[in-house]
Design an enzyme around this catalytic site. Sequence first.
Site, mmCIF file in Angstrom:
data_model
loop_
_atom_site.group_PDB
_atom_site.id
_atom_site.type_symbol
_atom_site.label_atom_id
_atom_site.label_comp_id
_atom_site.label_asym_id
_atom_site.label_seq_id
_atom_site.Cartn_x
_atom_site.Cartn_y
_atom_site.Cartn_z
ATOM 1 N N ASP A 101 33.337 55.370 8.056
ATOM 2 C CA ASP A 101 34.705 54.851 8.067
ATOM 3 C C ASP A 101 35.567 55.876 7.321
ATOM 4 O OD1 ASP A 101 35.720 51.392 7.754
ATOM 5 O OD2 ASP A 101 36.970 53.174 8.074
ATOM 6 N N ASP A 203 40.371 54.454 10.208
ATOM 7 C CA ASP A 203 41.132 53.313 9.688
ATOM 8 C C ASP A 203 42.616 53.446 10.045
ATOM 9 O OD1 ASP A 203 41.029 50.991 7.759
ATOM 10 O OD2 ASP A 203 42.527 52.218 6.762
ATOM 11 N N GLU A 245 41.133 52.414 14.794
ATOM 12 C CA GLU A 245 41.618 51.048 14.596
ATOM 13 C C GLU A 245 43.113 51.036 14.857
ATOM 14 O OE1 GLU A 245 42.207 49.750 10.610
ATOM 15 O OE2 GLU A 245 41.884 47.651 11.074
ATOM 16 N N HIS A 319 34.782 43.403 8.611
ATOM 17 C CA HIS A 319 34.971 43.094 7.182
ATOM 18 C C HIS A 319 36.325 42.474 6.884
ATOM 19 C CE1 HIS A 319 36.980 46.833 7.930
ATOM 20 N NE2 HIS A 319 37.576 46.726 6.781
ATOM 21 N N ASP A 320 37.188 42.419 7.919
ATOM 22 C CA ASP A 320 38.532 41.856 7.729
ATOM 23 C C ASP A 320 38.681 40.490 8.390
ATOM 24 O OD1 ASP A 320 40.300 45.030 8.232
ATOM 25 O OD2 ASP A 320 39.483 44.113 6.407
HETATM 26 O O1 TEU Z 1 42.906 47.176 8.057
HETATM 27 C C1 TEU Z 1 44.126 47.302 8.734
HETATM 28 C C2 TEU Z 1 45.012 46.214 8.309
HETATM 29 O O2 TEU Z 1 46.126 46.414 8.007
HETATM 30 C C3 TEU Z 1 44.460 44.859 8.292
HETATM 31 O O3 TEU Z 1 44.081 44.669 6.988
HETATM 32 C C4 TEU Z 1 45.500 43.893 8.840
HETATM 33 O O4 TEU Z 1 46.694 44.551 9.113
HETATM 34 C C5 TEU Z 1 45.861 42.857 7.863
HETATM 35 O O5 TEU Z 1 44.685 42.361 7.310
HETATM 36 C C6 TEU Z 1 46.634 41.782 8.605
HETATM 37 O O6 TEU Z 1 46.552 40.580 7.898
HETATM 38 C C7 TEU Z 1 42.355 48.407 7.636
HETATM 39 C C8 TEU Z 1 41.013 48.075 6.995
HETATM 40 O O7 TEU Z 1 40.161 47.500 7.983
HETATM 41 C C9 TEU Z 1 41.270 47.107 5.860
HETATM 42 O O8 TEU Z 1 40.052 46.643 5.285
HETATM 43 C C10 TEU Z 1 42.110 47.845 4.820
HETATM 44 O O9 TEU Z 1 42.456 46.940 3.780
HETATM 45 C C11 TEU Z 1 43.405 48.386 5.452
HETATM 46 O O10 TEU Z 1 43.219 49.035 6.702
HETATM 47 C C12 TEU Z 1 44.002 49.449 4.531
HETATM 48 O O11 TEU Z 1 43.140 50.571 4.536
#
Ligand code: TEU
Length: 555
Positions: A101, A203, A245, A319-320
């Site tokens: 990542d 990312d 992403e 993970h999100d």
């Molecule tokens: O996530 C992209 C991101 O912005 C998401 O977190 C989403 O927009 C948000 O949760 C909407 O509610 C990536 C990574 O996957 C995430 O874990 C990171 O926190 C974020 O970017 C910043 O690097």
Amino acid sequence: MTEQTLPWWKTATGYQIYPRSFCDSNGDGIGDIPGIISKLDHLADLGIGFIWLSPVYASPMRDNGYDIADYYRIAPEFGTLEDFDRLVAEARARGIRIVMDLVVNHCSSDHDWFRRACESAECPEHAYFYWRDAQPDGSPPDDQRACFGGSAWHWVPAIRRYCYCHFGPQQPDLNWHNPALRAEIYKMMNWWLDRGIGGFRMDVIELVGKDIDARHYYEGPDMHRFIQDMHRACFAARDIMTVGESWSVTPDTALLYCGRDRGEMDMVFSFNHIQAAWDPAIGRFGPNLFDLPTHKMILSDWQAALAEDGWNALYLSNHDLPRPVSHYADDGLHRVRSAKMLAAVTYLMKGTPFIYQGEEIGMTNASFERLDQFRDIETLGQYAEMTANGATLEDFLAGANANARDHARTPMQWSADAWAGFSTAQPWMALNPNYSQINVAADRADPDGVFEWYRALIELRATCAVVSEGRFEMRVPDHPSLFAYTRDDGQTRLLVMGNYAGQAVDLPADCVPQGDWTLLMSNMPDAAEDALSDVVPEYFVGIWMAPALAAPAQP
Ligand code: TEU
Ligand code: CA
């Protein structure tokens, strides 16, 4: 293209590891790289072909590694560079590649680049970031809000200017319009690629081309130019996989990211099917508005958009995101059946599956009663933002229990032993109390468990050409609870039919196409024959194969 000429990442299945929560080898309650190495046989048994490894770089861990302070160093809590090289070698010995990542839209405010940039406007690193003057009254250049709450503008007294921070003050955006910054990034990427990694998950790649003065952040005017620049500098002529992403990409723009002649990336993670279940006014922390016909329409549009070029990334969790069995089906009585149904329906479409850690044993959402149980910077930041705007704690907790990123970050449940076999000490985040029933040891001891189902699915994907290349056709698209489709490569047809509902449904007449269908797999084998002609039980899924229909006789 035939099976053997497809690139490895089109027939392989990916498995995402969130290192902090996967396995702790040294008893500090935090997952680490030696812990991952100790579980590689579990992943080899599953049959996955690559690991998407969430960030392991040095970081203050305010966003658990998505805030990188040194791109060339491994976070001490995760291990050493030697541990990392050992992981690459041990994984490769099992036929598994490591896809790292990479977070290069922003870095940590602890990065030396940012420290120097905040000391002097004259140093080269100052221009690695976006700076703007305050308004005459001293307020930020505009009212842009940061993803994790607060203003997107961070005032730096020594410089007497604001710095742009899309996610928050501890994650300042890198200025990709600066060729010197891009050169630094590419040098670092090639350093990792030369260590033998299998590629990158990029990312929020959609943010790198932003025009902050036009307030055009997502899929900005220079995004594709920069991704093509990166491809030339790092990806071309390497046997790697790259997946970006993008929360903005749609079927109409997908091929601009991953078309074969674009010289950009191999795949793109879209979130259309995820955000369709979010309240547009509230976002992630609103109620779960999942609607299957909408879900099917979106996924079908993506299958059509990438049918001849580009390649889909197939996933329901990461993970999100919340745990699929809790979010889409039943995490109680029919948890195992639901997990199998969701996996079959999702991962037998055309594309590459991305499984998230714990999905292979049907791990569920946790149940958070108090704010202090959450750890995620976004959950806590948005709680402050939303309650400042009038949301009640109860409303926020309801939304967070539906959709917070924390659900995916409770420690992996390896056994019913103390601390779920994740650690010998109290983990950094509370375990889901159901670990005593839901864990790798118990599930893998069950020949009808979720793990065995995932293993069989992955094996089917890797050995069955129609799964890799067969044309996708949705069946009964408007049906409220059946998700059914066929795959057809001219020799063989596959039929996949799942029931997302908690009650049995009558089979619609136009669901199952004519054919001599042979059952391959089902989560309810005894009900499969009936399902093909009469009634489909709740959370049922079946996978059938038939010879392709003879081509109509030429006139
Ligand atoms: O996530 C992209 C991101 O912005 C998401 O977190 C989403 O927009 C948000 O949760 C909407 O509610 C990536 C990574 O996957 C995430 O874990 C990171 O926190 C974020 O970017 C910043 O690097
Ligand atoms: Ca540890």
